[in-house]
Scaffold this motif. Structure first.
Motif, PDB file in Angstrom:
ATOM      1  N   ALA A  67     -19.158   4.232   5.859  1.00 51.98           N
ATOM      2  CA  ALA A  67     -18.257   5.324   5.506  1.00 51.98           C
ATOM      3  C   ALA A  67     -17.061   5.384   6.443  1.00 51.98           C
ATOM      4  N   ALA A  68     -17.234   4.895   7.670  1.00 53.61           N
ATOM      5  CA  ALA A  68     -16.122   4.908   8.619  1.00 53.61           C
ATOM      6  C   ALA A  68     -14.919   4.153   8.082  1.00 53.61           C
ATOM      7  N   PHE A  69     -15.156   3.082   7.293  1.00 53.34           N
ATOM      8  CA  PHE A  69     -14.046   2.313   6.733  1.00 53.34           C
ATOM      9  C   PHE A  69     -13.340   3.091   5.625  1.00 53.34           C
ATOM     10  N   ILE A  70     -14.095   3.860   4.845  1.00 55.21           N
ATOM     11  CA  ILE A  70     -13.484   4.709   3.812  1.00 55.21           C
ATOM     12  C   ILE A  70     -12.580   5.746   4.468  1.00 55.21           C
ATOM     13  N   LEU A  71     -13.087   6.413   5.477  1.00 54.44           N
ATOM     14  CA  LEU A  71     -12.312   7.447   6.156  1.00 54.44           C
ATOM     15  C   LEU A  71     -11.127   6.843   6.911  1.00 54.44           C
ATOM     16  N   LEU A  72     -11.280   5.634   7.420  1.00 52.56           N
ATOM     17  CA  LEU A  72     -10.153   4.957   8.073  1.00 52.56           C
ATOM     18  C   LEU A  72      -9.050   4.669   7.068  1.00 52.56           C
ATOM     19  N   ALA A  73      -9.419   4.256   5.858  1.00 53.40           N
ATOM     20  CA  ALA A  73      -8.414   4.016   4.815  1.00 53.40           C
ATOM     21  C   ALA A  73      -7.672   5.303   4.479  1.00 53.40           C
ATOM     22  N   HIS A  74      -8.410   6.422   4.386  1.00 55.05           N
ATOM     23  CA  HIS A  74      -7.754   7.712   4.141  1.00 55.05           C
ATOM     24  C   HIS A  74      -6.779   8.040   5.274  1.00 55.05           C
ATOM     25  N   GLU A  75      -7.214   7.758   6.503  1.00 56.81           N
ATOM     26  CA  GLU A  75      -6.367   8.050   7.661  1.00 56.81           C
ATOM     27  C   GLU A  75      -5.068   7.248   7.611  1.00 56.81           C
ATOM     28  N   VAL A  76      -5.161   5.982   7.255  1.00 56.04           N
ATOM     29  CA  VAL A  76      -3.967   5.131   7.177  1.00 56.04           C
ATOM     30  C   VAL A  76      -3.012   5.661   6.118  1.00 56.04           C
ATOM     31  N   VAL A  77      -3.545   6.014   4.949  1.00 56.00           N
ATOM     32  CA  VAL A  77      -2.701   6.538   3.875  1.00 56.00           C
ATOM     33  C   VAL A  77      -2.041   7.842   4.309  1.00 56.00           C
ATOM     34  N   TYR A  78      -2.794   8.701   4.969  1.00 56.22           N
ATOM     35  CA  TYR A  78      -2.226   9.987   5.406  1.00 56.22           C
ATOM     36  C   TYR A  78      -1.037   9.774   6.336  1.00 56.22           C
ATOM     37  N   TRP A  79      -1.214   8.931   7.337  1.00 52.07           N
ATOM     38  CA  TRP A  79      -0.149   8.775   8.317  1.00 52.07           C
ATOM     39  C   TRP A  79       1.037   7.975   7.783  1.00 52.07           C
ATOM     40  N   ARG A  80       0.820   7.167   6.769  1.00 47.69           N
ATOM     41  CA  ARG A  80       1.926   6.383   6.213  1.00 47.69           C
ATOM     42  C   ARG A  80       2.706   7.129   5.140  1.00 47.69           C
ATOM     43  N   HIS A  81       2.041   8.011   4.406  1.00 46.74           N
ATOM     44  CA  HIS A  81       2.692   8.571   3.213  1.00 46.74           C
ATOM     45  C   HIS A  81       2.768  10.090   3.195  1.00 46.74           C
ATOM     46  N   SER A  82       2.088  10.774   4.037  1.00 42.10           N
ATOM     47  CA  SER A  82       2.012  12.214   3.847  1.00 42.10           C
ATOM     48  C   SER A  82       2.415  12.978   5.098  1.00 42.10           C
ATOM     49  N   ARG A  83       1.476  13.105   6.038  1.00 42.61           N
ATOM     50  CA  ARG A  83       1.659  13.849   7.282  1.00 42.61           C
ATOM     51  C   ARG A  83       1.957  15.318   7.030  1.00 42.61           C
ATOM     52  N   GLN A  84       1.551  15.848   5.897  1.00 39.61           N
ATOM     53  CA  GLN A  84       1.719  17.268   5.614  1.00 39.61           C
ATOM     54  C   GLN A  84       0.516  18.032   6.159  1.00 39.61           C
ATOM     55  N   GLY A  85       0.772  19.228   6.651  1.00 41.91           N
ATOM     56  CA  GLY A  85      -0.307  20.044   7.186  1.00 41.91           C
ATOM     57  C   GLY A  85      -1.036  19.349   8.316  1.00 41.91           C
ATOM     58  N   LEU A  86      -0.274  18.874   9.290  1.00 40.45           N
ATOM     59  CA  LEU A  86      -0.852  18.061  10.362  1.00 40.45           C
ATOM     60  C   LEU A  86      -1.924  18.823  11.130  1.00 40.45           C
ATOM     61  N   ARG A  87      -1.683  20.080  11.424  1.00 39.85           N
ATOM     62  CA  ARG A  87      -2.662  20.844  12.202  1.00 39.85           C
ATOM     63  C   ARG A  87      -3.988  20.975  11.446  1.00 39.85           C
ATOM     64  N   ASP A  88      -3.903  21.284  10.156  1.00 42.52           N
ATOM     65  CA  ASP A  88      -5.121  21.401   9.358  1.00 42.52           C
ATOM     66  C   ASP A  88      -5.842  20.062   9.246  1.00 42.52           C
ATOM     67  N   TRP A  89      -5.065  18.995   9.110  1.00 39.72           N
ATOM     68  CA  TRP A  89      -5.668  17.661   9.004  1.00 39.72           C
ATOM     69  C   TRP A  89      -6.413  17.294  10.285  1.00 39.72           C
ATOM     70  N   MET A  90      -5.799  17.552  11.430  1.00 46.06           N
ATOM     71  CA  MET A  90      -6.450  17.243  12.697  1.00 46.06           C
ATOM     72  C   MET A  90      -7.682  18.120  12.908  1.00 46.06           C
ATOM     73  N   LEU A  91      -7.599  19.381  12.474  1.00 44.69           N
ATOM     74  CA  LEU A  91      -8.755  20.266  12.575  1.00 44.69           C
ATOM     75  C   LEU A  91      -9.900  19.765  11.700  1.00 44.69           C
ATOM     76  N   ALA A  92      -9.567  19.296  10.498  1.00 39.19           N
ATOM     77  CA  ALA A  92     -10.597  18.764   9.600  1.00 39.19           C
ATOM     78  C   ALA A  92     -11.238  17.521  10.192  1.00 39.19           C
ATOM     79  N   ARG A  93     -10.419  16.634  10.772  1.00 38.62           N
ATOM     80  CA  ARG A  93     -10.955  15.432  11.389  1.00 38.62           C
ATOM     81  C   ARG A  93     -11.866  15.789  12.571  1.00 38.62           C
ATOM     82  N   ALA A  94     -11.464  16.764  13.360  1.00 35.95           N
ATOM     83  CA  ALA A  94     -12.296  17.192  14.483  1.00 35.95           C
ATOM     84  C   ALA A  94     -13.619  17.779  13.993  1.00 35.95           C
ATOM     85  N   THR A  95     -13.579  18.509  12.879  1.00 29.42           N
ATOM     86  CA  THR A  95     -14.792  19.086  12.308  1.00 29.42           C
ATOM     87  C   THR A  95     -15.744  17.992  11.836  1.00 29.42           C
ATOM     88  N   ILE A  96     -15.189  16.967  11.180  1.00 29.20           N
ATOM     89  CA  ILE A  96     -16.009  15.854  10.691  1.00 29.20           C
ATOM     90  C   ILE A  96     -16.677  15.133  11.853  1.00 29.20           C
TER      91      ILE A  96
END
Length: 245
Positions: A164-193
């Motif tokens: 599953a780490a590879f699935i979540l890594l792919a999501h992370e790459v897409v987020y940082w390349r194409h989105s970066r919206q709601g950065l604080r919430d995204w980092m909070l979600a990653r910390a929660t996971i």
């Protein structure tokens, strides 16, 4: 019309998966998971560290309610395999709106996916959660909603299989390349996971070297696992493992 076609595909997937559910006897790893499921709850959860505990914990309740016949043990994987059909449909529609039914038909009839839906292992659950977490991620990117849903599915995915780490890594790459919206919430979600998976990670790491059949360093474990996946398990399986099977 599309809903009717999707319903027929789900029914077809159920027929393909349930028709021969108990035709083959349990093989070695299936029997091992079955033996873990018969233990008491906490003993089942911490029975081994080679796989995270979510699937065998669910299997524990199936065995309590329905026994340990081959059909009962393979019931959950079959259900997860069936649920993958509508899941791929909603994921495909978010990527390519006209591809939903085609993707669902491929999943419903795929011999590879049917095989893993008839095996008492965690793979069909992993496939289902990978589809759902990716759909939740794309929905989050497009609408900004569903962060809690995505985080919950990601935690379940990690507790199903370490890949599953590879699935979540792919999501992370897409987020940082194409989105970066709601950065604080995204980092909070990653910390929660990470926090939710940390207890199992620490327990798994402390027991890693006690597993007698694993003498490979963590640095080379993932490449070796990927080689076994792409080249075939039998080519890279140790001689003792082949003999046991």
């Amino acid at each position: 019309v599309r809903r009717g076609m999707l319903f027929l595909l789900v029914v077809s997937a159920a027929i393909f998966r349930f028709a021969t559910l108990s035709r083959q006897p349990l093989w070695l790893d299936e029997a091992v998971d079955a033996s873990f499921a018969t233990l008491s709850f906490w003993n089942c959860v911490f029975a081994e560290h080679v796989h995270p505990p979510l699937y065998r914990t669910l299997l524990h309740f199936v065995v309590l309610g329905f026994g340990n016949s081959a059909a009962a043990l393979r019931f959950l994987p079959a259900v997860f395999g069936i649920l993958a059909v509508p899941s791929i449909a909603i994921l495909a529609r978010r990527l390519y709106p006209q591809a939903g039914l085609t993707a669902a038909a491929l999943v419903a009839t795929s011999p590879f996916l049917i095989f893993f839906s008839q095996e008492n292992r965690d793979y069909s659950l992993f496939i289902l959660l990978a589809l759902l977490s990716t759909w939740a991620f794309l929905r989050l990117r497009e609408t900004g909603r569903g962060l809690a849903l995505y985080s919950g599915l990601s935690i379940l995915l990690l507790y199903t299989h370490y890949l599953a780490a590879f699935i979540l890594l792919a999501h992370e790459v897409v987020y940082w390349r194409h989105s970066r919206q709601g950065l604080r919430d995204w980092m909070l979600a990653r910390a929660t996971i990470l926090a939710a998976f940390a207890p199992w990670s620490f327990w798994m790491a402390s027991h890693y070297w006690s597993e007698s059949r694993i003498f490979i360093s963590p640095v080379t474990l993932v490449p070796a696992a990927l080689l076994r996946f792409f080249l075939g398990y039998g080519l890279l399986a140790p001689g003792s493992t082949r003999q046991a099977e």
